[in-house]
Motif scaffolding. Sequence first.
Motif, PDB file in Angstrom:
ATOM      1  N   TYR A  73      18.727  12.360 -12.581  1.00  0.00           N
ATOM      2  CA  TYR A  73      19.109  12.949 -11.191  1.00  0.00           C
ATOM      3  C   TYR A  73      18.978  11.572 -10.157  1.00  0.00           C
ATOM      4  O   TYR A  73      19.477  11.568  -9.210  1.00  0.00           O
ATOM      5  N   ILE A  74      18.113  10.582 -10.571  1.00  0.00           N
ATOM      6  CA  ILE A  74      18.300   9.448  -9.664  1.00  0.00           C
ATOM      7  C   ILE A  74      19.425   8.754  -9.735  1.00  0.00           C
ATOM      8  O   ILE A  74      20.102   8.310  -8.614  1.00  0.00           O
ATOM      9  N   ILE A  75      20.294   8.433 -10.926  1.00  0.00           N
ATOM     10  CA  ILE A  75      21.338   7.880 -11.010  1.00  0.00           C
ATOM     11  C   ILE A  75      22.677   8.607 -10.418  1.00  0.00           C
ATOM     12  O   ILE A  75      23.449   8.275  -9.776  1.00  0.00           O
ATOM     13  N   ALA A  76      22.423   9.946 -10.372  1.00  0.00           N
ATOM     14  CA  ALA A  76      23.425  10.874  -9.834  1.00  0.00           C
ATOM     15  C   ALA A  76      23.354  10.772  -8.423  1.00  0.00           C
ATOM     16  O   ALA A  76      24.393  10.651  -7.735  1.00  0.00           O
ATOM     17  N   THR A  77      22.333  10.801  -7.877  1.00  0.00           N
ATOM     18  CA  THR A  77      21.881  10.615  -6.377  1.00  0.00           C
ATOM     19  C   THR A  77      22.492   9.203  -5.819  1.00  0.00           C
ATOM     20  O   THR A  77      23.218   8.924  -4.887  1.00  0.00           O
ATOM     21  N   HIS A 128       0.723  -1.316  -0.098  1.00  0.00           N
ATOM     22  CA  HIS A 128       0.110  -0.026   0.023  1.00  0.00           C
ATOM     23  C   HIS A 128       0.843   1.136   0.140  1.00  0.00           C
ATOM     24  O   HIS A 128       1.160   2.104   1.068  1.00  0.00           O
ATOM     25  N   SER A 129       1.396   1.374  -1.064  1.00  0.00           N
ATOM     26  CA  SER A 129       2.462   2.604  -1.364  1.00  0.00           C
ATOM     27  C   SER A 129       2.083   3.138  -2.993  1.00  0.00           C
ATOM     28  O   SER A 129       1.666   2.490  -3.598  1.00  0.00           O
ATOM     29  N   PRO A 130       2.422   4.446  -2.953  1.00  0.00           N
ATOM     30  CA  PRO A 130       2.209   5.424  -4.242  1.00  0.00           C
ATOM     31  C   PRO A 130       2.592   4.344  -5.402  1.00  0.00           C
ATOM     32  O   PRO A 130       2.141   4.138  -6.458  1.00  0.00           O
ATOM     33  N   MET A 131       4.069   3.802  -5.328  1.00  0.00           N
ATOM     34  CA  MET A 131       4.774   3.066  -6.384  1.00  0.00           C
ATOM     35  C   MET A 131       3.749   1.891  -6.851  1.00  0.00           C
ATOM     36  O   MET A 131       3.557   1.722  -8.044  1.00  0.00           O
ATOM     37  N   TRP A 149       8.570   9.854 -11.705  1.00  0.00           N
ATOM     38  CA  TRP A 149       8.670  11.103 -10.686  1.00  0.00           C
ATOM     39  C   TRP A 149       8.513  10.441  -9.259  1.00  0.00           C
ATOM     40  O   TRP A 149       9.232  11.182  -8.355  1.00  0.00           O
ATOM     41  N   ASP A 150       7.623   9.587  -8.975  1.00  0.00           N
ATOM     42  CA  ASP A 150       7.737   9.100  -7.695  1.00  0.00           C
ATOM     43  C   ASP A 150       8.888   8.412  -7.355  1.00  0.00           C
ATOM     44  O   ASP A 150       9.433   8.500  -6.237  1.00  0.00           O
ATOM     45  N   ARG A 151       9.476   7.972  -8.111  1.00  0.00           N
ATOM     46  CA  ARG A 151      10.749   7.473  -7.910  1.00  0.00           C
ATOM     47  C   ARG A 151      11.970   8.344  -7.401  1.00  0.00           C
ATOM     48  O   ARG A 151      12.901   8.280  -6.684  1.00  0.00           O
ATOM     49  N   TYR A 152      11.677   9.509  -8.370  1.00  0.00           N
ATOM     50  CA  TYR A 152      12.748  10.760  -8.245  1.00  0.00           C
ATOM     51  C   TYR A 152      12.583  11.208  -6.883  1.00  0.00           C
ATOM     52  O   TYR A 152      13.625  11.568  -6.102  1.00  0.00           O
ATOM     53  N   LEU A 153      11.269  11.407  -6.343  1.00  0.00           N
ATOM     54  CA  LEU A 153      11.013  12.075  -5.089  1.00  0.00           C
ATOM     55  C   LEU A 153      11.524  11.134  -4.011  1.00  0.00           C
ATOM     56  O   LEU A 153      12.028  11.441  -2.908  1.00  0.00           O
ATOM     57  N   ALA A 154      11.317   9.692  -4.087  1.00  0.00           N
ATOM     58  CA  ALA A 154      11.518   8.735  -3.172  1.00  0.00           C
ATOM     59  C   ALA A 154      13.195   8.898  -3.128  1.00  0.00           C
ATOM     60  O   ALA A 154      13.632   8.765  -1.714  1.00  0.00           O
ATOM     61  N   ILE A 155      13.942   8.944  -4.113  1.00  0.00           N
ATOM     62  CA  ILE A 155      15.396   8.723  -3.993  1.00  0.00           C
ATOM     63  C   ILE A 155      16.005  10.109  -3.740  1.00  0.00           C
ATOM     64  O   ILE A 155      17.125  10.194  -2.914  1.00  0.00           O
TER      65      ILE A 155
END
Length: 316
Positions: free
Chosen positions: A220-224, A56-59, A120-126
């Motif tokens: 940005y995800i990979i950079a993080t 039960h999560s956004p992803m 976008w969800d993965r971007y915010l999470a990471i």
Amino acid sequence: MDQRNVTRITQIHLLGFQIPLSITFLVFFLFLTMYCVTICGNLLIITLVSYSKSLHSPMYFFLSQLSICDILLSTDILPNMIRAVLVKKTIMSFSDCLIQFYFCVITESSESLLLTVMSWDRYLAICEPLHYSLKMNYQVCCILVILCWILGIFLLLTYTLTISKLQFCGPNIIDHFFCDFDPIMQLSCSDTTIVRLEVTVLGFIFVVFPFFTIFVSYFYIIATILKIPSSTGRQKVFSTCSSHLTVVSIYYGTLACVYLAPNRGQTQTLNKLLALLYTVVTPMVNPIIYSLRNKDLKKAIRKFINNVLNIHFNKY
């Protein structure tokens, strides 16, 4: 203009795949199996997301919506295609042909937007974990999903209505397994410039812009991820988005093969096989990819199966 050119088409003959009689039942069984796997796999994802509290999560909420798109797309295409394998030709009304095309485009466009929302969800999470719960709450998730469907339905209705106003003078035979844009336009004896311009604009909205957004998000995800000091930490964080990245690669890879590859020199059979990738194969492999590459889904599947077996054996 002669009489042929003013006679409006009322029926469409879909030729499907021209398969030798000796392998007809083999191909029929193959397509039927693919349809069953697609429906069962995506229904399993939807059931698990609803059933398991750990999902039960956004992803996973977005993943269940993606599964709904895949079910609708395969149901729009595969039943007619399976029938065409047996009877060698499918006859449908021209209005049904447009309806099939419309639902195919809606599901494909909504899926493209959903994949963008998931990135976008993965971007915010990471990249912004401290603000994740605030920016990606249940209300925001519902609004984003509703917007994906509304944009897909109403914007694409615009050019589908434009297509319906064209004159179609035949021949009324489409050498394809479903009513796609180019085969329909080849039947028209009207000027299709406006329709093709609308398709170009909508293609930018539903394909180019989402792909660019996903590309920037993963940059940005990979950079993080690369900034994480431990290799174990990097692997753990990347595993949360590897399934989505794989699905995105397959989805846009197949679309690029179909719509960006030059048509010259390609046989109609090759065009059909390429179209088969994104209309049939992609909806089938999406739940498989997420199930095989996601630890939470694996745990939920094992728990679900154990509970079903316990209920069954307790009856006896």
